[in-house]
Design an enzyme around this catalytic site. Structure first.
Site, short mmCIF file in Angstrom:
data_model
loop_
_atom_site.label_atom_id
_atom_site.label_comp_id
_atom_site.label_asym_id
_atom_site.label_seq_id
_atom_site.Cartn_x
_atom_site.Cartn_y
_atom_site.Cartn_z
N GLY A 192 0.84 -1.21 0.00
CA GLY A 192 0.00 0.00 0.00
C GLY A 192 0.86 1.24 0.00
CG LEU A 193 3.89 1.65 -2.22
CD1 LEU A 193 4.68 1.35 -3.48
CD2 LEU A 193 4.84 2.03 -1.08
CB VAL A 201 -0.30 9.99 1.81
CG1 VAL A 201 -1.56 9.64 2.57
CG2 VAL A 201 0.50 10.98 2.60
N GLY A 258 1.67 4.74 3.51
CA GLY A 258 2.57 3.62 3.21
C GLY A 258 3.86 4.09 2.57
NE ARG A 302 -6.38 -1.79 -5.88
CZ ARG A 302 -7.58 -1.29 -5.59
NH1 ARG A 302 -8.59 -2.11 -5.39
NH2 ARG A 302 -7.78 0.00 -5.49
CB THR A 303 -2.72 0.80 -8.96
OG1 THR A 303 -4.06 0.59 -8.52
CG2 THR A 303 -2.70 1.44 -10.33
CB SER A 331 -1.55 8.60 15.49
OG SER A 331 -1.92 9.96 15.41
CE LYS A 388 -4.56 6.82 14.78
NZ LYS A 388 -5.11 6.64 13.50
CG HIS A 400 -4.76 8.97 19.06
ND1 HIS A 400 -5.14 9.51 17.84
CD2 HIS A 400 -3.60 9.58 19.40
CE1 HIS A 400 -4.24 10.41 17.47
NE2 HIS A 400 -3.30 10.47 18.40
CG ASN A 401 -8.11 8.55 15.33
OD1 ASN A 401 -6.98 8.63 15.78
ND2 ASN A 401 -8.34 8.20 14.08
CD GLU A 436 -6.98 13.14 15.40
OE1 GLU A 436 -6.12 12.29 15.68
OE2 GLU A 436 -7.48 13.24 14.26
CE1 TYR A 437 -12.56 11.86 14.45
CE2 TYR A 437 -14.89 12.41 14.45
CZ TYR A 437 -13.81 11.77 13.87
OH TYR A 437 -13.98 11.05 12.73
CG HIS A 441 -38.46 0.70 35.29
ND1 HIS A 441 -38.38 -0.47 34.59
CD2 HIS A 441 -39.04 1.60 34.46
CE1 HIS A 441 -38.86 -0.29 33.36
NE2 HIS A 441 -39.28 0.97 33.26
P1 NBP Z 1 -5.87 5.11 1.80
O1 NBP Z 1 -6.64 4.84 3.04
O2 NBP Z 1 -6.34 6.18 0.89
O3 NBP Z 1 -5.77 3.73 0.98
C1 NBP Z 1 -5.16 3.70 -0.28
C2 NBP Z 1 -4.34 2.45 -0.45
O4 NBP Z 1 -5.17 1.27 -0.31
C3 NBP Z 1 -3.74 2.37 -1.85
O5 NBP Z 1 -2.45 1.81 -1.74
C4 NBP Z 1 -4.71 1.45 -2.57
O6 NBP Z 1 -4.16 0.82 -3.68
C5 NBP Z 1 -4.99 0.47 -1.47
N1 NBP Z 1 -6.15 -0.38 -1.76
C6 NBP Z 1 -7.44 -0.08 -1.86
BR1 NBP Z 1 -8.14 1.60 -1.74
N2 NBP Z 1 -8.23 -1.13 -2.13
C7 NBP Z 1 -7.37 -2.16 -2.21
C8 NBP Z 1 -7.55 -3.52 -2.49
N3 NBP Z 1 -8.77 -4.04 -2.66
N4 NBP Z 1 -6.46 -4.30 -2.53
C9 NBP Z 1 -5.24 -3.80 -2.34
N5 NBP Z 1 -4.99 -2.49 -2.06
C10 NBP Z 1 -6.05 -1.68 -2.01
O7 NBP Z 1 -4.33 5.36 2.15
P2 NBP Z 1 -3.65 6.21 3.32
O8 NBP Z 1 -4.31 7.54 3.50
O9 NBP Z 1 -2.19 6.14 3.07
O10 NBP Z 1 -3.98 5.37 4.64
C11 NBP Z 1 -3.60 4.01 4.80
C12 NBP Z 1 -4.20 3.51 6.11
O11 NBP Z 1 -3.66 4.29 7.20
C13 NBP Z 1 -5.71 3.66 6.19
O12 NBP Z 1 -6.26 2.61 6.93
C14 NBP Z 1 -5.89 4.96 6.94
O13 NBP Z 1 -7.14 5.02 7.62
C15 NBP Z 1 -4.73 4.90 7.91
N6 NBP Z 1 -4.25 6.21 8.38
C16 NBP Z 1 -4.20 7.28 7.53
C17 NBP Z 1 -3.72 8.51 8.00
C18 NBP Z 1 -3.63 9.70 7.07
O14 NBP Z 1 -3.26 10.78 7.57
N7 NBP Z 1 -3.92 9.55 5.76
C19 NBP Z 1 -3.28 8.63 9.31
C20 NBP Z 1 -3.31 7.51 10.14
C21 NBP Z 1 -3.80 6.31 9.66
P3 NBP Z 1 -4.39 1.44 -5.16
O15 NBP Z 1 -3.32 2.45 -5.38
O16 NBP Z 1 -4.25 0.25 -6.04
O17 NBP Z 1 -5.77 2.02 -5.19
#
Ligand code: NBP
Length: 485
Positions: free
Chosen positions: A12-13, A15, A17, A36-37, A131, A186, A189-190, A193-194, A454
């Site tokens: 998962g690459l 932001v 990852g 995946r992509t 986080s 976590k 935590h959120n 945060e809210y 009651h």
């Molecule tokens: P996203 O939550 O936006 O997920 C995007 C990633 O998931 C992409 O790599 C995408 O691949 C992959 N993906 C999806 Br969508 N469906 C898939 C499937 N069926 N099989 C394989 N891969 C799949 O990414 P993120 O914002 O980097 O967050 C990642 C995790 O971390 C989430 O659970 C998020 O809640 C958590 N998180 C995020 C933050 C933040 O600030 N963003 C902070 C803390 C925690 P693709 O490129 O092929 O679509």
């Protein structure tokens, strides 16, 4: 590609990852990456440095084959069905003893179900709340791992090396507990945060309603950030308020629609509190205000000039700021008290044995909640692990009492101005309720007995004896108060 030489696999690459992969590589780990992509993997590879330690894989099987045994794989993908889909694919490729870490915001019950599914093939799934957003992922997030504790020795160095460090140098990553506890912590935590975000927003709203401009609001919040409220959220609040819209040159904050979104963890926190019977009014108000913020048409239709509202706050910006600081402090401590009370209830209900001092310790750095308040909270739980509620901690009792009079005055001004402060008001309500040996809920219980038989306990009889009164003619004919076993 040589087989079995990479330290960790990352799937998962997006932001989070991508930045965690860079963080791992910066700390000397060889990271096999997959998305995946595959175009995303190619783009990541072409735009990022550290090439020799970031190894792109275009098949999951290639990533798995490239890892040292037992394998360690970090999932950073969208929470929900995507996690199940990837785990299904991985199942056929992994071996007993391998560890998969789900670093996304998965729901803790999903994590527990997946742990059981993977345990059937001897693979350990660790649910790790992470986080800190994109910046934290790159430079050091707070990490809250939980699951099968046998996975911890395999992960400890990896995760603690890339985690943030607290001001005393401790890593902001410790083993949280069994099952879904890492994701649960976590989630809470959120939820907190809210609450902190909403408290700050209400303070900003009140100042603006009282005629304080954005620049002065920013100065006020920057001032708070030098004291006991100091932390990431007050810091970014000040930065947001002075940010200029590149298009118009005006303060960008004034151009942003007030419709605040949410992704699930705040709701899950409140859902869990309802399920466990734990009062979290400030966390709930923060969530409900986000929902109400989405009712744009209704709010626009109902918005009317309020002839009964005061025209002025009757206080200077400095006077308001000096009342708002203690109000925000009480609000923040109450939000943490609610969050930790929920953690304690969950620990008891699910036999998790959570260490609240360690959790406060993790949150001191890297995460969105990081703030100076976490240190007194950590010390309070360290001194008294059995502390039932943070409001009973010595520091809270000592610091909140003098903060209450200005808080009450501030709320009075806010109500007179007609500016909404539901989260602030809920925090004071929470404090008042917990400090009342006698609540008017004797009336609630009497009403329940009146319409539903009651029963009630009496203060002049031992606990556990229940009574019913013949309140009305429709009752069972007896006119006196009778005992019910
Ligand atoms: P996203 O939550 O936006 O997920 C995007 C990633 O998931 C992409 O790599 C995408 O691949 C992959 N993906 C999806 Br969508 N469906 C898939 C499937 N069926 N099989 C394989 N891969 C799949 O990414 P993120 O914002 O980097 O967050 C990642 C995790 O971390 C989430 O659970 C998020 O809640 C958590 N998180 C995020 C933050 C933040 O600030 N963003 C902070 C803390 C925690 P693709 O490129 O092929 O679509």
């Amino acid at each position: 590609m040589a087989e079995m030489q990479n330290d960790v696999g990352l799937i998962g690459l997006a932001v989070m990852g991508a930045n965690l992969a860079r963080n791992l590589a910066d700390h000397g780990f060889r990271v096999a990456v997959y998305n995946r992509t595959s175009a995303v993997t190619r783009e990541f590879k072409s735009t990022t440095g550290r090439s020799e330690r970031l190894i792109p894989c275009y098949e999951l099987s290639a990533l798995v084959a490239s890892l040292t045994r037992p394998r360690r794989i970090l999932l950073m993908i969208k929470a929900g069905p995507a996690v199940d889909a990837v785990l299904r694919e991985l199942t056929g490729l992994l071996e007993p003893g391998d560890v998969v870490v789900d670093g996304g915001n998965s729901f803790f019950r999903d994590t527990e179900r997946r742990q059981q599914e993977l345990a059937a093939i001897g693979v350990m799934l660790v649910g790790a709340g992470i986080s800190g957003g994109a910046e934290g992922a790159l430079h050091g997030p707070a990490i809250m791992p939980g699951g099968d504790v046998r996975a911890w020795p395999l992960l400890r160095e990896l995760l603690q090396t890339i985690a943030a460090t607290a001001p005393d140098g401790a890593p902001c990553c410790e083993w949280v507990g069994p099952g879904g506890s890492g994701h649960y912590v976590k989630m809470v935590h959120n939820g907190i945060e809210y609450a902190e975000m909403e408290l700050l927003a209400e303070g900003y709203g009140l100042l603006r309603r009282a005629g304080v401009d954005n620049a002065d609001c920013a100065r006020i919040f920057a001032g708070y950030n030098r004291g006991r409220l100091a932390g990431y959220l007050p810091e970014i609040t000040a930065a947001v308020l002075i940010y200029r819209d590149p298009e118009t040159g005006a303060a960008l904050i004034d151009r942003i629609r007030d419709n605040a979104g949410s992704k699930g963890t705040g709701r899950w926190t409140v859902d869990s509190a309802l399920e466990l019977g734990v009062p979290v009014p400030t966390l709930a108000e923060a969530l409900f205000v986000r929902y109400a913020s989405g009712q744009v048409e209704l709010r626009e239709a109902l918005a009317q000039p309020d002839p009964g509202a005061a025209e002025s706050s009757g206080a200077s910006a400095e006077a308001l700021a000096s009342m708002l600081e203690p109000a925000l402090y009480v609000g923040k401590v109450c939000a943490y008290a609610q969050g930790f009370a929920l953690l304690k209830a969950a620990a008891a209900a699910y036999s998790w044995d959570l260490n609240c001092a360690a959790i406060a310790g993790i949150w001191r750095g890297g995460c969105i909640l990081r703030s100076v308040l976490l240190e007194p909270i950590r010390l309070a739980f360290q001194r008294q692990p059995g502390l039932e509620n943070l409001l009973a901690a010595e520091f809270a009792a000592a610091e909140l009492a003098p903060a209450l009079p200005p808080f009450r005055t501030l709320l009075g001004r806010a109500f007179a101005l007609g500016t909404p402060v539901p989260a602030l008001a809920s925090a004071l309500g929470y404090w008042e309720v917990l400090h009342s040996a006698q609540l008017p809920t004797n009336l609630v219980q009497a009403q329940r007995d009146y319409f539903g038989a009651h029963t009630f306990e009496r203060i002049d009889r031992p606990r556990g004896e229940f009574f019913h009164a013949a309140w009305s003619a429709a009752d069972d004919g007896r006119s006196d108060v009778s005992s019910r076993s």
